[in-house]
Motif scaffolding. Structure first.
Motif, mmCIF file in Angstrom:
data_model
loop_
_atom_site.group_PDB
_atom_site.id
_atom_site.type_symbol
_atom_site.label_atom_id
_atom_site.label_comp_id
_atom_site.label_asym_id
_atom_site.label_seq_id
_atom_site.Cartn_x
_atom_site.Cartn_y
_atom_site.Cartn_z
ATOM 1 N N GLN A 98 0.851 -1.199 0.000
ATOM 2 C CA GLN A 98 0.000 0.000 0.000
ATOM 3 C C GLN A 98 0.880 1.240 0.000
ATOM 4 O OE1 GLN A 98 -2.505 1.786 -0.847
ATOM 5 N NE2 GLN A 98 -4.078 0.826 0.457
ATOM 6 N N HIS A 99 0.364 2.324 -0.570
ATOM 7 C CA HIS A 99 1.052 3.624 -0.526
ATOM 8 C C HIS A 99 -0.017 4.693 -0.394
ATOM 9 C CE1 HIS A 99 4.233 6.575 -1.281
ATOM 10 N NE2 HIS A 99 3.338 7.222 -2.004
ATOM 11 N N ARG A 100 0.051 5.470 0.695
ATOM 12 C CA ARG A 100 -0.972 6.488 0.965
ATOM 13 C C ARG A 100 -0.389 7.884 0.746
ATOM 14 N NH1 ARG A 100 -5.253 3.995 3.368
ATOM 15 N NH2 ARG A 100 -4.827 1.910 4.208
ATOM 16 N N VAL A 187 -10.813 -13.080 -4.668
ATOM 17 C CA VAL A 187 -11.476 -12.793 -3.395
ATOM 18 C C VAL A 187 -11.127 -11.363 -3.031
ATOM 19 C CG1 VAL A 187 -11.574 -13.310 -0.926
ATOM 20 C CG2 VAL A 187 -11.473 -15.180 -2.592
ATOM 21 N N ALA A 188 -12.145 -10.564 -2.744
ATOM 22 C CA ALA A 188 -11.946 -9.140 -2.467
ATOM 23 C C ALA A 188 -12.264 -8.848 -1.007
ATOM 24 C CB ALA A 188 -12.825 -8.286 -3.383
ATOM 25 N N PRO A 189 -11.246 -8.768 -0.156
ATOM 26 C CA PRO A 189 -11.497 -8.457 1.252
ATOM 27 C C PRO A 189 -11.959 -7.013 1.442
ATOM 28 C CG PRO A 189 -9.340 -9.491 0.942
ATOM 29 C CD PRO A 189 -9.832 -9.074 -0.406
ATOM 30 N N GLY A 190 -12.778 -6.821 2.466
ATOM 31 C CA GLY A 190 -13.097 -5.467 2.901
ATOM 32 C C GLY A 190 -11.998 -4.974 3.817
ATOM 33 N N TYR A 191 -12.361 -4.151 4.783
ATOM 34 C CA TYR A 191 -11.368 -3.623 5.722
ATOM 35 C C TYR A 191 -11.084 -4.688 6.779
ATOM 36 C CZ TYR A 191 -11.299 0.882 3.503
ATOM 37 O OH TYR A 191 -11.112 1.876 2.581
ATOM 38 N N ILE A 192 -9.864 -5.217 6.734
ATOM 39 C CA ILE A 192 -9.462 -6.346 7.566
ATOM 40 C C ILE A 192 -8.464 -5.866 8.617
ATOM 41 C CG2 ILE A 192 -8.496 -8.666 7.586
ATOM 42 C CD1 ILE A 192 -11.078 -8.422 5.946
ATOM 43 N N ARG A 193 -8.675 -6.289 9.843
ATOM 44 C CA ARG A 193 -7.780 -5.923 10.937
ATOM 45 C C ARG A 193 -6.528 -6.807 10.884
ATOM 46 N NH1 ARG A 193 -9.483 -4.407 16.295
ATOM 47 N NH2 ARG A 193 -11.531 -5.244 15.742
ATOM 48 N N LEU A 196 -0.793 -4.565 9.710
ATOM 49 C CA LEU A 196 -0.544 -3.474 8.779
ATOM 50 C C LEU A 196 -1.641 -2.414 8.823
ATOM 51 C CD1 LEU A 196 0.774 -5.434 5.653
ATOM 52 C CD2 LEU A 196 2.096 -4.227 7.413
ATOM 53 N N THR A 197 -2.848 -2.796 9.256
ATOM 54 C CA THR A 197 -3.955 -1.835 9.316
ATOM 55 C C THR A 197 -4.268 -1.396 10.748
ATOM 56 O OG1 THR A 197 -5.632 -3.591 9.426
ATOM 57 C CG2 THR A 197 -5.028 -2.775 7.229
ATOM 58 N N GLN A 198 -3.494 -1.855 11.720
ATOM 59 C CA GLN A 198 -3.799 -1.550 13.111
ATOM 60 C C GLN A 198 -3.823 -0.047 13.377
ATOM 61 O OE1 GLN A 198 -4.801 -3.902 15.382
ATOM 62 N NE2 GLN A 198 -5.400 -2.079 16.545
ATOM 63 N N ALA A 199 -2.957 0.704 12.691
ATOM 64 C CA ALA A 199 -2.953 2.156 12.877
ATOM 65 C C ALA A 199 -4.283 2.766 12.444
ATOM 66 C CB ALA A 199 -1.808 2.782 12.086
ATOM 67 N N SER A 216 -22.127 -5.059 8.444
ATOM 68 C CA SER A 216 -21.883 -6.013 9.534
ATOM 69 C C SER A 216 -21.419 -5.328 10.807
ATOM 70 C CB SER A 216 -20.849 -7.057 9.106
ATOM 71 O OG SER A 216 -21.362 -7.876 8.078
ATOM 72 N N GLY A 217 -21.023 -4.056 10.711
ATOM 73 C CA GLY A 217 -20.685 -3.276 11.893
ATOM 74 C C GLY A 217 -19.371 -3.643 12.555
ATOM 75 N N ARG A 218 -18.450 -4.212 11.816
ATOM 76 C CA ARG A 218 -17.154 -4.569 12.395
ATOM 77 C C ARG A 218 -16.096 -4.609 11.310
ATOM 78 N NH1 ARG A 218 -15.353 -9.830 11.366
ATOM 79 N NH2 ARG A 218 -16.914 -11.365 10.694
ATOM 80 N N TRP A 219 -14.825 -4.610 11.743
ATOM 81 C CA TRP A 219 -13.719 -4.907 10.855
ATOM 82 C C TRP A 219 -13.709 -6.408 10.576
ATOM 83 C CZ3 TRP A 219 -9.449 -1.730 9.197
ATOM 84 C CH2 TRP A 219 -9.544 -0.385 9.589
ATOM 85 N N GLY A 220 -13.256 -6.779 9.402
ATOM 86 C CA GLY A 220 -13.034 -8.185 9.134
ATOM 87 C C GLY A 220 -11.775 -8.673 9.817
ATOM 88 N N GLU A 221 -11.697 -9.965 10.032
ATOM 89 C CA GLU A 221 -10.502 -10.599 10.564
ATOM 90 C C GLU A 221 -9.844 -11.407 9.443
ATOM 91 O OE1 GLU A 221 -9.415 -9.886 13.480
ATOM 92 O OE2 GLU A 221 -11.199 -8.845 14.211
ATOM 93 N N PRO A 222 -8.527 -11.574 9.484
ATOM 94 C CA PRO A 222 -7.866 -12.335 8.424
ATOM 95 C C PRO A 222 -8.488 -13.704 8.180
ATOM 96 C CG PRO A 222 -6.225 -11.259 9.797
ATOM 97 C CD PRO A 222 -7.559 -11.036 10.466
ATOM 98 N N GLU A 223 -8.974 -14.322 9.247
ATOM 99 C CA GLU A 223 -9.578 -15.651 9.121
ATOM 100 C C GLU A 223 -10.851 -15.629 8.277
ATOM 101 O OE1 GLU A 223 -6.762 -15.312 12.196
ATOM 102 O OE2 GLU A 223 -8.648 -14.190 11.993
#
Length: 255
Positions: A98-100, A187-193, A196-199, A216-223
């Motif tokens: 990623q590059h922001r 497979v297209a993940p949403g926002y996953i905790r 690298l995304t912890q910040a 769903s009201g939550r972050w996704g998990e890698p699993e």
């Protein structure tokens, strides 16, 4: 009767699998019975992750490979080394970066790096693996896309362009290879905790946006990503090709 999700006897390579989503996908494939090749650019990281997984799943279930997914010669050598041991049945193109930065400020070098890592690598590794799969008339490739395959946000233009391109690369691979026994899906993940995304998780404003934007009201998990990959890699998806499955808690389904 063999369960259609059973991957026993299949060998799977997951690029960029020493941590995060790639590691979770590798674990799901292992749980489904596959032999998994943990991959990283550096041998030390891949081997350490493989060793940790071997303690849980056994030495025979896990191995490691290290090569640069953005360099064609390195990719060819890496896949040749894997094929020299046993055929590769499943490829998961997960490596990414990623590059922001605002689009007006992005240096061409950063743009090229993001596209090469997120898009060109899937072309290089996918094509190299597919040559062997086509010769055998069988194989499954899963490209890890993103909600940015469909949506855009400020400051991640290169990533968005790469993931949008990855969706159509998935379709192009299907158009050319499905008739020769190689299924290609995404497979297209949403926002996953992840680490690298912890910040972003810790950013109160951004966290509130994600929770409010995701039905769903939550972050996704890698699993959460592993099950979709196992399905697409298995015989349960034998007539599925050219599709991108969004695992995003409903984010792309609503306005």
């Amino acid at each position: 009767m063999t369960h259609p999700f059973d991957l026993t006897g299949r060998r799977a390579l997951v690029t960029g699998s020493s941590r995060g989503i790639g590691l979770a996908v590798a674990r799901s494939l292992l749980e489904a019975g596959a032999h998994v090749i943990i991959h990283g650019r550096a041998a030390a990281g891949a081997e350490a992750t493989a060793a940790a997984l071997a303690e849980e799943f056994g030495d025979a279930a896990v191995s490691a490979a290290a090569f640069d997914v953005t360099d064609e010669a390195s990719v060819v050598d890496g896949i040749d080394d894997i094929e020299a041991v046993d055929p590769l049945d499943i490829l998961v193109n997960n490596a990414g970066v990623q590059h922001r930065e605002p689009l007006l400020d992005v240096a061409v070098e950063d743009w090229d790096r993001v596209l090469r890592t997120n898009l060109t690598s899937a072309f290089l590794v996918g094509r190299t693996a597919a040559r062997q799969m086509i010769a055998r008339g069988d194989g499954a490739i899963v490209n890890i896309c993103s909600v940015q395959t469909e949506l855009a946000r400020p400051t991640i233009a290169a990533y968005t362009a790469a993931k949008g391109g990855l969706r159509n690369l998935t379709r192009a691979m299907t158009a050319e290879w499905a008739g020769q026994g190689v299924r290609v899906n995404g497979v297209a993940p949403g926002y996953i905790r992840t680490e690298l995304t912890q910040a972003l998780v810790d950013d109160e404003e951004f966290n509130a946006w994600v929770l409010g934007r995701t039905p769903s009201g939550r972050w996704g998990e890698p699993e959460d990503i592993g099950g979709a990959v196992v399905w697409l890699a298995s015989s349960a998806a034998s007539f599925v090709s050219g599709q991108v499955v969004f695992v995003d808690g409903g984010m792309t389904a609503v306005v």
